[in-house]
Design an enzyme around this catalytic site. Structure first.
Site, PDB file in Angstrom:
ATOM      1  N   GLU A 112      -5.755  -4.804  10.490  1.00  0.00           N
ATOM      2  CA  GLU A 112      -4.719  -3.797  10.744  1.00  0.00           C
ATOM      3  C   GLU A 112      -5.054  -3.033  12.027  1.00  0.00           C
ATOM      4  O   GLU A 112      -5.850  -2.086  11.992  1.00  0.00           O
ATOM      5  CB  GLU A 112      -4.654  -2.803   9.591  1.00  0.00           C
ATOM      6  CG  GLU A 112      -4.325  -3.418   8.259  1.00  0.00           C
ATOM      7  CD  GLU A 112      -3.717  -2.402   7.297  1.00  0.00           C
ATOM      8  OE1 GLU A 112      -2.588  -2.611   6.855  1.00  0.00           O
ATOM      9  OE2 GLU A 112      -4.373  -1.385   7.014  1.00  0.00           O
TER      10      GLU A 112
ATOM     11  N   GLU B  73      -7.009   5.010   7.680  1.00  0.00           N
ATOM     12  CA  GLU B  73      -6.743   6.416   7.347  1.00  0.00           C
ATOM     13  C   GLU B  73      -7.951   7.038   6.648  1.00  0.00           C
ATOM     14  O   GLU B  73      -8.248   8.216   6.829  1.00  0.00           O
ATOM     15  CB  GLU B  73      -5.470   6.513   6.490  1.00  0.00           C
ATOM     16  CG  GLU B  73      -4.233   6.263   7.348  1.00  0.00           C
ATOM     17  CD  GLU B  73      -3.053   5.641   6.622  1.00  0.00           C
ATOM     18  OE1 GLU B  73      -3.017   5.666   5.382  1.00  0.00           O
ATOM     19  OE2 GLU B  73      -2.157   5.129   7.324  1.00  0.00           O
TER      20      GLU B  73
ATOM     21  N   GLY C 258       2.149   2.251  10.754  1.00  0.00           N
ATOM     22  CA  GLY C 258       3.133   3.327  10.602  1.00  0.00           C
ATOM     23  C   GLY C 258       3.835   3.718  11.897  1.00  0.00           C
ATOM     24  O   GLY C 258       4.493   4.756  11.965  1.00  0.00           O
TER      25      GLY C 258
ATOM     26  N   SER D 162       3.074  -2.138  10.464  1.00  0.00           N
ATOM     27  CA  SER D 162       4.516  -2.205  10.743  1.00  0.00           C
ATOM     28  C   SER D 162       5.133  -3.566  10.408  1.00  0.00           C
ATOM     29  O   SER D 162       6.044  -4.032  11.096  1.00  0.00           O
ATOM     30  CB  SER D 162       4.810  -1.815  12.196  1.00  0.00           C
ATOM     31  OG  SER D 162       4.426  -0.474  12.423  1.00  0.00           O
TER      32      SER D 162
ATOM     33  N   ASN E 201       0.873  -1.175   0.000  1.00  0.00           N
ATOM     34  CA  ASN E 201       0.000   0.000   0.000  1.00  0.00           C
ATOM     35  C   ASN E 201       0.910   1.225   0.000  1.00  0.00           C
ATOM     36  O   ASN E 201       1.490   1.565   1.028  1.00  0.00           O
ATOM     37  CB  ASN E 201      -0.888  -0.045   1.266  1.00  0.00           C
ATOM     38  CG  ASN E 201      -1.703   1.223   1.443  1.00  0.00           C
ATOM     39  OD1 ASN E 201      -1.783   2.054   0.540  1.00  0.00           O
ATOM     40  ND2 ASN E 201      -2.309   1.375   2.618  1.00  0.00           N
TER      41      ASN E 201
ATOM     42  N   LYS F 243       0.185   4.270  -0.390  1.00  0.00           N
ATOM     43  CA  LYS F 243      -0.445   5.479   0.167  1.00  0.00           C
ATOM     44  C   LYS F 243      -0.175   6.683  -0.745  1.00  0.00           C
ATOM     45  O   LYS F 243      -0.099   6.519  -1.960  1.00  0.00           O
ATOM     46  CB  LYS F 243       0.027   5.714   1.602  1.00  0.00           C
ATOM     47  CG  LYS F 243      -0.155   4.457   2.476  1.00  0.00           C
ATOM     48  CD  LYS F 243      -0.007   4.711   3.942  1.00  0.00           C
ATOM     49  CE  LYS F 243      -0.184   3.392   4.689  1.00  0.00           C
ATOM     50  NZ  LYS F 243      -0.168   3.542   6.139  1.00  0.00           N
TER      51      LYS F 243
ATOM     52  N   HIS G 248      -9.632   1.402   4.768  1.00  0.00           N
ATOM     53  CA  HIS G 248      -8.381   1.619   5.495  1.00  0.00           C
ATOM     54  C   HIS G 248      -8.640   2.616   6.631  1.00  0.00           C
ATOM     55  O   HIS G 248      -9.421   3.553   6.479  1.00  0.00           O
ATOM     56  CB  HIS G 248      -7.305   2.157   4.541  1.00  0.00           C
ATOM     57  CG  HIS G 248      -5.943   2.124   5.160  1.00  0.00           C
ATOM     58  ND1 HIS G 248      -5.535   3.062   6.073  1.00  0.00           N
ATOM     59  CD2 HIS G 248      -4.915   1.254   5.013  1.00  0.00           C
ATOM     60  CE1 HIS G 248      -4.295   2.756   6.471  1.00  0.00           C
ATOM     61  NE2 HIS G 248      -3.902   1.670   5.835  1.00  0.00           N
TER      62      HIS G 248
END
Ligand code: PGA
Length: 255
Positions: free
Chosen positions: A167, A97, A173, A212, A9, A11, A95
């Protein structure tokens, strides 16, 4: 028999130069992969460039989002048919985010899931709890709610051929991955939860871990029976690290 899937991904990262360099590096490092699917999801801007750069390789193309509409006055959006038209197969939805910054709801995400299935594309449904929810012991409740949003509207058969990415938000991250045992426990919960509706679909559904993942922790994560590869952010931007993660998944070969 299900195979692991390792998906990058990217991003909001990239440029025409970076896309050609990174894909050249990936092709070089991954000339042959057995028993593991591989995909990358560059920014939508670069999908066509990536499609051409990936031609003839074992790496599939993916994307990071889709709109619920197929056509019309929806400025700035991208439809499932457009993604299919440029060769994308695996589409990330839900996701964290997007749930956080774009206020995407479970309902909107289940509509995206439906539109992808309808277009013959593979939804990669991201689910996972925040740090606060984790500390309150709500991990299973949150994952069940996010999956049920799809199952209740589309039925359990919609999960056939789809991908789930667990996730934990606190691991994305941050460099703080879930431990293999922690992740395995949640993956097993997710599979058992789907099995309440359909055991065959539950046994076949790919459940990736994300948060991560890197070339150091991948092998131990993939050794867990219910972890089927990974959705990789940061480490997917380095050809060597991403290739090492793919090789770890390929070596894990689970039945
Ligand atoms: P990360 O991101 O690997 O950088 O933690 C994973 C993701 O957001 O899919």
């Amino acid at each position: 028999m299900r195979h692991p899937l390792v998906m990058g991904n990217w991003k909001l990262k990239g440029s025409t130069h970076m896309v050609s360099e990174l894909i050249a590096g990936l092709r070089n490092a991954l000339s042959r992969v057995d028993g593991c699917g591989v995909a990358i999801a560059p920014p939508v801007m670069y999908l066509d460039q990536a499609r051409h750069a990936l031609a003839g390789s074992c790496i599939a193309l993916g994307a990071q989002n889709v709109d619920i509409n197929l056509s019309g006055a929806f400025t700035g959006e991208i439809s499932a048919n457009m993604l299919r038209d440029v060769g994308a197969q695996y589409i990330i939805i839900g996701h964290s985010e997007r749930r956080t910054y774009h206020k995407e709801t479970d309902r909107a995400i289940s509509e995206k899931f439906a539109v992808l299935k309808e277009a013959g594309l593979i939804p990669v449904l991201c689910i996972g709890e925040t740090e606060a929810e984790n500390e309150e012991g709500k991990t299973e409740e949150v994952c069940a709610r996010q999956i049920d949003a799809v199952i209740k509207t589309l039925g359990a058969p919609a999960m056939k051929g789809a991908v789930i990415a667990y996730e934990p938000v606190w691991a994305i991250g941050t460099g703080k991955s879930a431990t293999p045992a922690q992740a395995q426990a949640v993956h097993k919960f997710i599979r058992d939860h789907i099995a309440k509706h359909d055991t065959a679909i539950a046994a076949e559904v790919i459940i990736q871990y994300g948060g991560s993942v890197n070339d150091k922790n991948a092998t131990e994560l993939f050794a867990q029976p219910d972890i089927d590869g990974a959705l990789v952010g940061g480490a997917s931007l380095k050809a060597d690290a991403f290739a090492a993660i793919v090789k770890a998944a390929s070596a894990a070969k689970k039945s």
